[in-house]
Design a protein around this motif. Sequence first.
Motif, mmCIF file in Angstrom:
data_model
loop_
_atom_site.group_PDB
_atom_site.id
_atom_site.type_symbol
_atom_site.label_atom_id
_atom_site.label_comp_id
_atom_site.label_asym_id
_atom_site.label_seq_id
_atom_site.Cartn_x
_atom_site.Cartn_y
_atom_site.Cartn_z
ATOM 1 N N ASP A 98 0.829 -1.206 0.000
ATOM 2 C CA ASP A 98 0.000 0.000 0.000
ATOM 3 C C ASP A 98 0.865 1.258 0.000
ATOM 4 O O ASP A 98 0.513 2.267 -0.636
ATOM 5 N N LEU A 99 1.990 1.210 0.721
ATOM 6 C CA LEU A 99 2.893 2.358 0.749
ATOM 7 C C LEU A 99 3.407 2.673 -0.654
ATOM 8 O O LEU A 99 3.470 3.834 -1.069
ATOM 9 N N ILE A 100 3.774 1.629 -1.401
ATOM 10 C CA ILE A 100 4.253 1.822 -2.773
ATOM 11 C C ILE A 100 3.145 2.412 -3.640
ATOM 12 O O ILE A 100 3.371 3.337 -4.428
ATOM 13 N N ALA A 101 1.919 1.893 -3.487
ATOM 14 C CA ALA A 101 0.803 2.374 -4.297
ATOM 15 C C ALA A 101 0.480 3.839 -4.016
ATOM 16 O O ALA A 101 0.117 4.591 -4.926
ATOM 17 N N GLU A 102 0.651 4.250 -2.756
ATOM 18 C CA GLU A 102 0.251 5.603 -2.366
ATOM 19 C C GLU A 102 1.379 6.620 -2.470
ATOM 20 O O GLU A 102 1.119 7.799 -2.729
ATOM 21 N N ARG A 103 2.641 6.185 -2.273
ATOM 22 C CA ARG A 103 3.728 7.150 -2.110
ATOM 23 C C ARG A 103 4.901 6.947 -3.059
ATOM 24 O O ARG A 103 5.931 7.587 -2.893
ATOM 25 N N SER A 104 4.779 6.071 -4.034
ATOM 26 C CA SER A 104 5.888 5.812 -4.943
ATOM 27 C C SER A 104 6.165 7.051 -5.819
ATOM 28 O O SER A 104 5.227 7.733 -6.242
ATOM 29 N N PRO A 105 7.457 7.364 -6.060
ATOM 30 C CA PRO A 105 8.638 6.639 -5.567
ATOM 31 C C PRO A 105 9.022 7.101 -4.164
ATOM 32 O O PRO A 105 8.910 8.283 -3.831
ATOM 33 N N LEU A 106 9.471 6.163 -3.349
ATOM 34 C CA LEU A 106 9.894 6.484 -1.991
ATOM 35 C C LEU A 106 11.282 7.116 -1.999
ATOM 36 O O LEU A 106 12.107 6.809 -2.873
#
Length: 433
Positions: A98-106
């Motif tokens: 979910d983090l990747i889906a919401e905040r990519s690229p980290l």
Amino acid sequence: MVPGAALKDRYKLGRFPLAHKGMGEVWPARDTLLDRPVIVKFVNAALLDADLVRRIRREALLTARLDHPGVPAIHDLGEHDGRPYVVLQKIDGIDLADLIAERSPLPIGWVAAIGAQICGVLLAAARIGLVHRDIKPSNVMLDRSGAVKVLDFGLAAIHDDDRYSRITQTGQSLGTLGYMAPEQVDGGHSDHRTDLYGLGATLFDLLTGQPPFDGATTTTMLRRQMQNPPPRPADLRPDTPTALDDLVHALLSIDPEDRPSSAADVYAVLAPLSQDLPVIPGLLAENVTAVQAYAAIVGRVSQQDRPETASTCGQTEPEVEPEPSVAHGERLYAAGEFRAAARHWRQLAARRARERGEDDPLVFDLRLRAARAHVALGEHDRAIRQFQSLLQDRVRTDGPDHAAVLELRQELAQLIGAPEPPRSSRLASGADR
């Protein structure tokens, strides 16, 4: 399950389940005795059988056995209306998928900090002979303090312990396509390097916002994974530091022997990159300094686990002249210990690259020596992969017309055109040493 149901007159379920994941349902609950939130994981009623009951119990026992702050605590085991359940620590955070889906690229610093903490868990697992076998973004959570929790040991294996070594495949395959190592795809032996492959795929996803392998069909994806050279995140994200790009590339090697030797070696690369940790609004704590400190604690590795050549944040190891080690590899090769020589030269190349950079001439020489050792072993496919990777890097560094590049092309062409020796010849050359 009925919302609000009480288990053992202690754990009160919430109004709605959190998820339905393959073998079970996951519910929020309240531990009324200790007045704290918990998670209750049930076996899916539609799949309920004796094998699955043993499996969920086994997962709980393995997770409880792995005492590490990067693994959710197991609070209880039980059964309600004939359905087994496990009570686990509630994590206030978000899973990496979910983090990747919401905040990519980290940010690069966060990618490295997350990876370093996963290394800490893998090192603790390796000390008890435990292999997770399903490291992927959805099985890792990041809580609001910046700490990582590795979830779901349902596919784990532990060596030399018959109570835990075998698992069933009820409703679930042994791993996740795109993240499972090639040896898992082939049904081969899994060890700690299997988890390093999953870590490499997870880091690639964190850096680029997509898994390392894709395809219109499962067959296409598997063919790319099993036959193509490992991908490089820098091709999709040019700001990826060279050390991190090379690390992910190595972690995704088809052959386990070509991956880093342990999670400590991976940690040694990631820890120095975990310095710049900007606030991620709405997800993590606002105090970045506290986040950095806590991430460093949870992600640490003990001194005995650190490789002798590893550098830690703010510290550097004295440089050791590499020539005696090169000579040691030559002695191994001369004695017919080709596999040991190849492994030695790869390790020395990785060390030299950390000290001087991947483009250092000695790094190329050591990688070439290792590739040639696999030719001596009769392992042509593996040697060709290493030659192709080396050629790609030399062209990038020196250009296509450099003398060393032309010689390497010629040697590779001869190797591709040469017939693979029969099994008896490979044994005679020490292929199974």
